[in-house]
Design a protein around this motif. Structure first.
Motif, PDB file in Angstrom:
ATOM      1  N   THR A 199       0.842  -1.192   0.000  1.00 31.39           N
ATOM      2  CA  THR A 199       0.000   0.000   0.000  1.00 31.39           C
ATOM      3  C   THR A 199       0.879   1.243   0.000  1.00 31.39           C
ATOM      4  O   THR A 199       2.016   1.196   0.481  1.00 31.39           O
ATOM      5  CB  THR A 199      -0.931   0.029   1.230  1.00 31.39           C
ATOM      6  N   LEU A 240      -5.966   4.009  -3.166  1.00 31.77           N
ATOM      7  CA  LEU A 240      -7.380   3.782  -3.449  1.00 31.77           C
ATOM      8  C   LEU A 240      -7.525   3.443  -4.935  1.00 31.77           C
ATOM      9  O   LEU A 240      -6.994   4.150  -5.794  1.00 31.77           O
ATOM     10  CB  LEU A 240      -8.182   5.042  -3.118  1.00 31.77           C
ATOM     11  N   ARG A 286     -10.019   2.584  -8.272  1.00 32.28           N
ATOM     12  CA  ARG A 286     -11.353   2.910  -8.797  1.00 32.28           C
ATOM     13  C   ARG A 286     -11.811   1.817  -9.743  1.00 32.28           C
ATOM     14  O   ARG A 286     -11.268   1.691 -10.813  1.00 32.28           O
ATOM     15  CB  ARG A 286     -11.298   4.241  -9.539  1.00 32.28           C
ATOM     16  N   THR A 287     -12.719   1.044  -9.469  1.00 29.84           N
ATOM     17  CA  THR A 287     -13.480   0.811  -8.259  1.00 29.84           C
ATOM     18  C   THR A 287     -13.385  -0.677  -7.931  1.00 29.84           C
ATOM     19  O   THR A 287     -13.446  -1.501  -8.830  1.00 29.84           O
ATOM     20  CB  THR A 287     -14.954   1.225  -8.447  1.00 29.84           C
ATOM     21  N   THR A 288     -13.281  -0.987  -6.661  1.00 31.22           N
ATOM     22  CA  THR A 288     -13.230  -2.367  -6.185  1.00 31.22           C
ATOM     23  C   THR A 288     -14.344  -2.555  -5.160  1.00 31.22           C
ATOM     24  O   THR A 288     -15.019  -1.590  -4.783  1.00 31.22           O
ATOM     25  CB  THR A 288     -11.882  -2.666  -5.512  1.00 31.22           C
ATOM     26  N   ALA A 328     -13.879  -2.978  -2.121  1.00 31.59           N
ATOM     27  CA  ALA A 328     -13.465  -2.185  -0.952  1.00 31.59           C
ATOM     28  C   ALA A 328     -13.704  -0.691  -1.136  1.00 31.59           C
ATOM     29  O   ALA A 328     -13.896   0.031  -0.165  1.00 31.59           O
ATOM     30  CB  ALA A 328     -11.994  -2.437  -0.640  1.00 31.59           C
ATOM     31  N   SER A 329     -13.677  -0.221  -2.374  1.00 33.13           N
ATOM     32  CA  SER A 329     -13.838   1.222  -2.606  1.00 33.13           C
ATOM     33  C   SER A 329     -15.200   1.601  -3.180  1.00 33.13           C
ATOM     34  O   SER A 329     -15.439   2.768  -3.488  1.00 33.13           O
ATOM     35  CB  SER A 329     -12.731   1.740  -3.532  1.00 33.13           C
ATOM     36  N   THR A 366     -17.001   4.509  -1.624  1.00 33.37           N
ATOM     37  CA  THR A 366     -16.275   5.779  -1.579  1.00 33.37           C
ATOM     38  C   THR A 366     -17.017   6.830  -2.395  1.00 33.37           C
ATOM     39  O   THR A 366     -17.340   6.596  -3.570  1.00 33.37           O
ATOM     40  CB  THR A 366     -14.847   5.602  -2.135  1.00 33.37           C
ATOM     41  N   GLU A 412     -17.834   9.861  -4.827  1.00 33.48           N
ATOM     42  CA  GLU A 412     -17.173  10.340  -6.046  1.00 33.48           C
ATOM     43  C   GLU A 412     -16.280  11.542  -5.756  1.00 33.48           C
ATOM     44  O   GLU A 412     -15.223  11.705  -6.376  1.00 33.48           O
ATOM     45  CB  GLU A 412     -18.217  10.686  -7.103  1.00 33.48           C
ATOM     46  N   PHE A 446     -12.799  10.368  -4.849  1.00 36.87           N
ATOM     47  CA  PHE A 446     -12.050   9.985  -6.056  1.00 36.87           C
ATOM     48  C   PHE A 446     -11.568  11.233  -6.800  1.00 36.87           C
ATOM     49  O   PHE A 446     -10.419  11.291  -7.244  1.00 36.87           O
ATOM     50  CB  PHE A 446     -12.905   9.132  -6.989  1.00 36.87           C
ATOM     51  N   VAL A 498      -7.444   8.333 -10.841  1.00 36.23           N
ATOM     52  CA  VAL A 498      -7.289   7.328  -9.800  1.00 36.23           C
ATOM     53  C   VAL A 498      -7.026   5.999 -10.503  1.00 36.23           C
ATOM     54  O   VAL A 498      -7.691   5.657 -11.479  1.00 36.23           O
ATOM     55  CB  VAL A 498      -8.548   7.252  -8.910  1.00 36.23           C
ATOM     56  N   ASP A 551       0.058   4.530  -8.230  1.00 37.38           N
ATOM     57  CA  ASP A 551      -1.042   5.367  -7.726  1.00 37.38           C
ATOM     58  C   ASP A 551      -1.185   6.666  -8.503  1.00 37.38           C
ATOM     59  O   ASP A 551      -1.637   7.667  -7.973  1.00 37.38           O
ATOM     60  CB  ASP A 551      -0.869   5.645  -6.232  1.00 37.38           C
TER      61      ASP A 551
END
Length: 133
Positions: free
Chosen positions: A26, A71, A73-75, A77-78, A81, A83, A86, A98, A127
């Motif tokens: 991470t 982070l 876009r998009t999983t 886990a996210s 989140t 918008e 993001f 992202v 990232d």
């Protein structure tokens, strides 16, 4: 989990004189924007494991690297989140976007491919350039 996997597969990779280990990290230990202390500490330790395992397994033709994201876009886990989050993150990256799971996977595939044969003990942060160190 990463240590157990390395221990379980190292003898076979050493016998084959070839192997690839790609750990998933991470960017939070370089850019701790959320207080996930236990998660961040564990991922920082994973980088240390990556680098020590690279030294141990390199003579056997095995590379060990880590790919770290932020982070995505998009999983699953996210997915919750907003918008606006993001958009905020995208605005802070040089690429103004992202990272997607597919873009992150491309970096993992690089480390698994023959093109990474001279790369070991590294952490590639994927990232969009948010973390630059």
């Amino acid at each position: 989990g990463a240590l157990n996997l390395i221990q379980a597969t190292a003898p076979g990779m050493a016998a084959a004189r070839f192997g690839r280990v790609v750990n998933i990290g991470t960017n939070l230990f370089q850019n701790p924007v959320v207080p996930y202390h236990d998660y961040t500490a564990a991922k920082a330790a994973l980088l240390s494991l990556t680098r020590t395992a690279a030294g141990d397994l390199g003579p056997d033709g095995v590379t060990v690297n880590m790919v770290s994201g932020g982070l995505l876009r998009t999983t699953d886990a996210s997915a919750a989140t907003p918008e606006a989050v993001f958009d905020l993150i995208a605005g802070m990256t040089p690429l103004r976007s992202v990272t997607t799971p597919e873009e992150f996977a491309d970096a993992v595939l690089f480390f698994a491919s023959p093109w990474s044969r001279a790369v070991t003990g590294q952490n590639l942060v994927v990232d969009g350039g948010l973390v630059r160190d």
